[in-house]
Motif scaffolding. Structure first.
Motif, PDB file in Angstrom:
ATOM      1  N   LEU A  93       2.890 -10.937  -4.183  1.00 55.77           N
ATOM      2  CA  LEU A  93       2.484  -8.835  -4.073  1.00 55.77           C
ATOM      3  C   LEU A  93       1.146  -8.996  -3.944  1.00 55.77           C
ATOM      4  N   GLU A  94       0.704  -9.308  -5.554  1.00 57.46           N
ATOM      5  CA  GLU A  94      -1.404  -8.818  -5.781  1.00 57.46           C
ATOM      6  C   GLU A  94      -1.798  -9.264  -4.499  1.00 57.46           C
ATOM      7  N   GLN A  95      -1.200 -10.686  -4.244  1.00 61.05           N
ATOM      8  CA  GLN A  95      -2.204 -11.215  -3.521  1.00 61.05           C
ATOM      9  C   GLN A  95      -2.166 -11.028  -2.157  1.00 61.05           C
ATOM     10  N   ALA A  96      -0.998 -10.839  -1.368  1.00 63.88           N
ATOM     11  CA  ALA A  96      -0.648 -10.496  -0.558  1.00 63.88           C
ATOM     12  C   ALA A  96      -1.001  -9.097   0.061  1.00 63.88           C
ATOM     13  N   SER A  98      -3.030  -4.717  -0.753  1.00 62.46           N
ATOM     14  CA  SER A  98      -4.515  -4.629  -1.278  1.00 62.46           C
ATOM     15  C   SER A  98      -4.371  -3.964  -2.082  1.00 62.46           C
ATOM     16  N   ASN A  99      -4.624  -3.435  -3.459  1.00 60.81           N
ATOM     17  CA  ASN A  99      -4.187  -2.845  -4.381  1.00 60.81           C
ATOM     18  C   ASN A  99      -3.705  -1.813  -4.281  1.00 60.81           C
ATOM     19  N   ALA A 100      -4.301  -0.907  -3.430  1.00 63.40           N
ATOM     20  CA  ALA A 100      -3.881   0.730  -2.799  1.00 63.40           C
ATOM     21  C   ALA A 100      -2.279   0.188  -2.568  1.00 63.40           C
ATOM     22  N   GLN A 101      -2.004  -0.930  -1.557  1.00 63.25           N
ATOM     23  CA  GLN A 101      -0.670  -1.164  -1.019  1.00 63.25           C
ATOM     24  C   GLN A 101       0.039  -1.321  -2.455  1.00 63.25           C
ATOM     25  N   LYS A 106       4.571  -0.442  -6.343  1.00 64.42           N
ATOM     26  CA  LYS A 106       5.511  -0.643  -7.318  1.00 64.42           C
ATOM     27  C   LYS A 106       5.822   1.241  -7.644  1.00 64.42           C
ATOM     28  N   SER A 107       5.259   2.045  -7.244  1.00 63.33           N
ATOM     29  CA  SER A 107       6.015   3.272  -6.840  1.00 63.33           C
ATOM     30  C   SER A 107       6.899   3.571  -6.696  1.00 63.33           C
ATOM     31  N   LEU A 108       7.125   2.768  -5.310  1.00 62.98           N
ATOM     32  CA  LEU A 108       8.916   3.035  -4.531  1.00 62.98           C
ATOM     33  C   LEU A 108      10.084   2.208  -5.943  1.00 62.98           C
ATOM     34  N   VAL A 109       9.249   1.447  -6.047  1.00 64.07           N
ATOM     35  CA  VAL A 109      10.392   0.188  -6.608  1.00 64.07           C
ATOM     36  C   VAL A 109      10.669   1.540  -8.034  1.00 64.07           C
ATOM     37  N   GLU A 110       9.957   1.587  -8.800  1.00 59.47           N
ATOM     38  CA  GLU A 110      10.418   2.846  -9.265  1.00 59.47           C
ATOM     39  C   GLU A 110      11.043   3.412  -9.837  1.00 59.47           C
TER      40      GLU A 110
END
Length: 290
Positions: A93-96, A98-101, A106-110
């Motif tokens: 996920l980090e590779q695919a 952008s940092n903002a995405q 991450k925020s949506l999952v949590e």
């Protein structure tokens, strides 16, 4: 791996025949004695007054064996599922993204799924997508899990259970899709909840009223993996059908597979009819009539 995402992404653009505008069928053949049944499922449906239709239950009870996509009652299939939950590389996920995405997901999952992101960030996109889809259904009560229901009941009554494919077979379907395309589909699913919820609600309502034609049309509207739909749907149907005549000839059989596999020129209904079977639609509704 009877996940709702597989149904939503299993597309084939074709015109339905009148017989295919249903989700439940009686299957017979002039040269074979046993009567069998074909039922299109959804992985999960919600509702206080929802129940498995009585005609479906009666047909299941009369049948001597259950045929499903994958027999998850088999220990080897459960083990294969556990061994294939994670995606490689683990930081895909980090590779695919952008940092903002990445931070947005991450925020949506949590916040939406109420799960620690580090706990689920390495699982395959299809499984993470399934978590979002399950959340979008917003079930107020315990959902009706149709695939699990039939497998559990078959075990209790000692019916034979036959899987048409394996967990590894299903995983390989998604491995054939570029990982960046899977991540894009996941990100859009997670960040466009209103559209996803509306589509799911429409699909669920059409399914619960037994309107196979509308179910199929709604499925057609999902086009995330266009070039890979043949592998996700049509090719699997053809492979499954190669196994069905022998199974249907042996004893009365109840086939329960995703509703998206019934329609179209390479759907199971058309394949059965082309092989000389009589496929008779049986209207059903999931409204509890007790």
């Amino acid at each position: 791996m009877r996940y709702l995402l597989v149904v939503a992404l299993s597309l084939y653009f074709a015109v339905l025949t009148p017989a295919q505008a249903n989700i439940f069928f009686k299957v017979s053949h002039p040269e074979q004695q046993p009567t069998s049944y074909l039922f299109g499922t959804m992985h999960m449906v919600c509702g206080v007054d929802i129940a498995t239709p009585k005609p479906v239950l009666n047909a299941f009870e009369r049948s001597q064996q259950l045929v499903v996509e994958v027999n998850l009652a088999e220990p080897e299939q459960q083990l294969a599922l556990q061994q294939n939950v994670l995606q490689h590389p683990a930081d895909y996920l980090e590779q695919a993204l952008s940092n903002a995405q990445y931070l947005q997901l991450k925020s949506l999952v949590e916040e939406e799924l109420n799960l620690p992101f580090q706990q689920v960030s390495a699982i395959r996109p299809v499984f993470l997508s399934a978590l979002f889809l399950q959340n979008y259904l917003e079930c107020a009560t315990a959902p009706l899990r149709l695939d699990e229901f039939f497998t559990v009941q078959a075990n209790r009554t000692e019916k034979m259970i036959v899987g048409l494919e394996s967990v590894v077979d299903q995983i390989s379907l998604f491995d054939a899709i570029p990982l960046d395309l899977q991540v894009t589909a996941l990100f859009e699913l997670a960040t466009e909840p209103n559209q996803s919820k509306q589509s799911l609600q429409q699909l669920e309502q059409a399914y619960l009223t037994g309107n196979g034609h509308e179910v199929y049309q709604l499925i057609q509207d999902q086009d995330d993996f266009g070039d890979y739909q043949y592998g996700l749907l049509d090719h699997r149907n053809v492979q499954w059908f190669e196994k069905l005549p022998k199974l249907l000839a042996s004893q009365s059989t109840f086939i329960a597979v995703g509703a998206g596999h019934l329609g179209g020129s390479n759907g199971l209904v058309a394949l059965l009819e082309n092989a000389g079977y009589t496929v008779t639609p049986i209207p059903v509704s999931f409204v509890n009539q007790d």
